[in-house]
Design an enzyme around this catalytic site. Structure first.
Site, PDB file in Angstrom:
ATOM      1  N   TYR A  37       0.852  -1.189   0.000  1.00  0.00           N
ATOM      2  CA  TYR A  37       0.000   0.000   0.000  1.00  0.00           C
ATOM      3  C   TYR A  37       0.893   1.246   0.000  1.00  0.00           C
ATOM      4  O   TYR A  37       2.064   1.186   0.395  1.00  0.00           O
ATOM      5  CB  TYR A  37      -0.911  -0.045   1.235  1.00  0.00           C
ATOM      6  CG  TYR A  37      -1.831   1.137   1.357  1.00  0.00           C
ATOM      7  CD1 TYR A  37      -2.858   1.324   0.434  1.00  0.00           C
ATOM      8  CD2 TYR A  37      -1.670   2.064   2.384  1.00  0.00           C
ATOM      9  CE1 TYR A  37      -3.691   2.420   0.537  1.00  0.00           C
ATOM     10  CE2 TYR A  37      -2.507   3.158   2.492  1.00  0.00           C
ATOM     11  CZ  TYR A  37      -3.515   3.336   1.562  1.00  0.00           C
ATOM     12  OH  TYR A  37      -4.339   4.426   1.652  1.00  0.00           O
ATOM     13  N   ASN A  56       1.566   3.825   1.740  1.00  0.00           N
ATOM     14  CA  ASN A  56       2.376   4.331   2.860  1.00  0.00           C
ATOM     15  C   ASN A  56       3.253   3.262   3.511  1.00  0.00           C
ATOM     16  O   ASN A  56       3.879   3.528   4.528  1.00  0.00           O
ATOM     17  CB  ASN A  56       1.477   5.002   3.907  1.00  0.00           C
ATOM     18  CG  ASN A  56       0.621   4.004   4.668  1.00  0.00           C
ATOM     19  OD1 ASN A  56       0.721   2.803   4.461  1.00  0.00           O
ATOM     20  ND2 ASN A  56      -0.222   4.495   5.544  1.00  0.00           N
ATOM     21  N   LYS A  57       3.327   2.085   2.920  1.00  0.00           N
ATOM     22  CA  LYS A  57       4.115   1.018   3.538  1.00  0.00           C
ATOM     23  C   LYS A  57       5.603   1.169   3.173  1.00  0.00           C
ATOM     24  O   LYS A  57       5.978   2.100   2.482  1.00  0.00           O
ATOM     25  CB  LYS A  57       3.550  -0.342   3.137  1.00  0.00           C
ATOM     26  CG  LYS A  57       2.088  -0.537   3.599  1.00  0.00           C
ATOM     27  CD  LYS A  57       1.947  -0.749   5.101  1.00  0.00           C
ATOM     28  CE  LYS A  57       0.585  -0.481   5.687  1.00  0.00           C
ATOM     29  NZ  LYS A  57      -0.532  -1.266   5.261  1.00  0.00           N
ATOM     30  N   THR A  58       6.445   0.234   3.645  1.00  0.00           N
ATOM     31  CA  THR A  58       7.893   0.430   3.494  1.00  0.00           C
ATOM     32  C   THR A  58       8.370   0.302   2.054  1.00  0.00           C
ATOM     33  O   THR A  58       9.468   0.730   1.716  1.00  0.00           O
ATOM     34  CB  THR A  58       8.676  -0.547   4.386  1.00  0.00           C
ATOM     35  OG1 THR A  58       8.198  -1.870   4.120  1.00  0.00           O
ATOM     36  CG2 THR A  58       8.453  -0.215   5.864  1.00  0.00           C
TER      37      THR A  58
END
Ligand SMILES: *Cc1c(COP(=O)(O)O)cnc(C)c1O
Length: 392
Positions: free
Chosen positions: A191, A193-195
């Site tokens: 997604y 905003n993930k790493t």
């Protein structure tokens, strides 16, 4: 005469992806190739992802269009269904638990360890009933849950373990990478905003060949070509059989194009996040706030989130604190409003905050500060300055 107000610093978002020219070129290549849905780039992404985690050839990596889809497929493949119960943490995003309801099974929410904010193994064990089928640990903020304890509990009681690793790329537990532990399956999220990101996307990882086979079939409408393999040596390209009412969870090559290059930068991203977290730790030391727990010596934290908690004696209340940071141009978030406070979960299972004292206590005092790879150490100082001011 009015003194002019100094120019306001630009708003600092809470999260921001870092997309480079290589990602963009690969996406353009997918678009120009004429193959935009699941195809060669998705296959390459799956291979690269497996190679990133391990040189072990028995690892199956199944790209999906979200981690939610991956969790759903994993639970379906281990046979979760009506009458079953699945235990997970209340301190998570609703996706972790909703997939259990998709399958008609029930969710047993349990409290967290107040030090790590991860699911508490003792609470898991206390929640086991004859109906319990599986446990879904979440590696909160990127710090591994206590997997040795959870896997031991699962083994004692014959339970499946599906790891929600949406925050945990790359994370280690007792020196082993999340994705390689002795659970049944692990699911990562890409997604925004993930790493690392593919816009939307996820990866289901398992060593269980049968689970992988089922998840692949269910990822695409329950379509199988195996039946033909049994009767003919050459399967016509148009031939398939529907063996189950499956789902539409495949990843597109446009998204996989992003993933191929994000993956190459993942270790550099992790290092940057770790540096930013260390800078926060140093800049915020001595203030009336509880800093995020560090990983055990030798283990890696993905630092998806940098979560602070206002100390019990702090002069300011959490919501007002976040408003002050916003007024200073700093974006924050709260991870999470625990599931037991949301109307659906609260009403469905008649949940009370007193059942989850640690999650409730943490929720009332917590916020997530900006943490993303495009931040600078100066940005950290700016946030720390605003935090000091907001504490009053
Ligand atoms: C982001 C997230 C998910 C869902 O990931 P998607 O790829 O958006 O479906 C699941 N669990 C947790 C803990 C998350 O943070």
């Amino acid at each position: 005469m009015n003194t002019p107000t100094p120019p306001k610093l630009p708003f600092m978002p809470f999260a921001l992806p870092e997309i480079g020219e290589e990602e963009i070129a690969e996406v353009v290549d997918a678009l120009r190739s004429g193959w935009v849905t699941t195809g060669p780039k998705t296959q390459r992404f799956e291979r690269d992802f497996a190679a990133y985690l391990s040189s072990d050839e028995t690892l199956h990596c199944i790209a999906v269009n979200s981690a939610t889809a991956g969790l759903h497929l994993a639970l379906e493949a281990v046979g979760v269904g009506p009458g079953d119960e699945v235990i997970t943490t209340t301190h998570t995003f609703t996706a972790t638990a909703e997939v259990v309801r998709y399958l008609g099974a029930d969710v047993r929410l349990v409290d967290i360890d107040p030090a790590t904010l991860n699911i508490a193994p003792a609470a898991v064990e206390a929640a086991i009933t004859p109906r319990t089928k599986a446990i879904i640990p979440v590696h909160y903020a990127g710090l591994a849950a206590d997997m040795p304890a959870l896997l031991a509990i699962a083994q004692r009681h014959g339970l499946k373990v599906i790891e929600d690793a949406a925050h945990a790329l790359p994370t280690t537990s007792a020196g082993q990478r999340i994705g390689l532990l002795a659970s049944d399956a692990t699911v990562f999220s890409f997604y925004a905003n993930k790493t690392m990101t593919t816009g939307e996307g996820g990866m289901l990882v398992t060593r269980d060949a049968e689970l992988a086979k089922r998840a692949k079939v269910m990822r695409l409408h329950g379509m199988s070509r195996d039946a033909f393999d049994r009767y003919t040596s050459t399967v016509p390209s148009w031939a398939y059989e529907i063996v189950a009412p499956g789902y539409k969870y495949n990843l597109t090559d446009i998204a996989a194009a992003l993933g191929i290059h994000q993956l190459k930068r993942l270790d550099a991203f992790q290092l940057k996040r770790e540096q930013l977290a260390a800078a926060y730790d140093e800049a915020l030391a001595g203030l009336p706030i509880v800093l995020p727990p560090r990983p055990p010596a030798g283990d890696q934290h993905a630092w998806h989130l940098y979560v602070i908690r206002l100390a019990d004696g702090a002069k300011v209340e959490r919501n007002a604190f976040i408003e002050r940071l916003y007024a200073d141009g700093i974006g924050c978030s709260v991870h999470y409003i625990p599931l037991h406070l949301h109307p659906y979960w609260r009403d469905r299972y008649d949940l009370k905050p007193e059942q989850f004292p640690h999650s409730q206590h943490a929720f009332e005092r917590m916020l997530s500060l900006p943490l993303y790879t495009r931040m600078t150490l100066d940005d950290v100082q700016r946030v720390a300055q605003a935090v000091r001011a907001a504490l009053g």
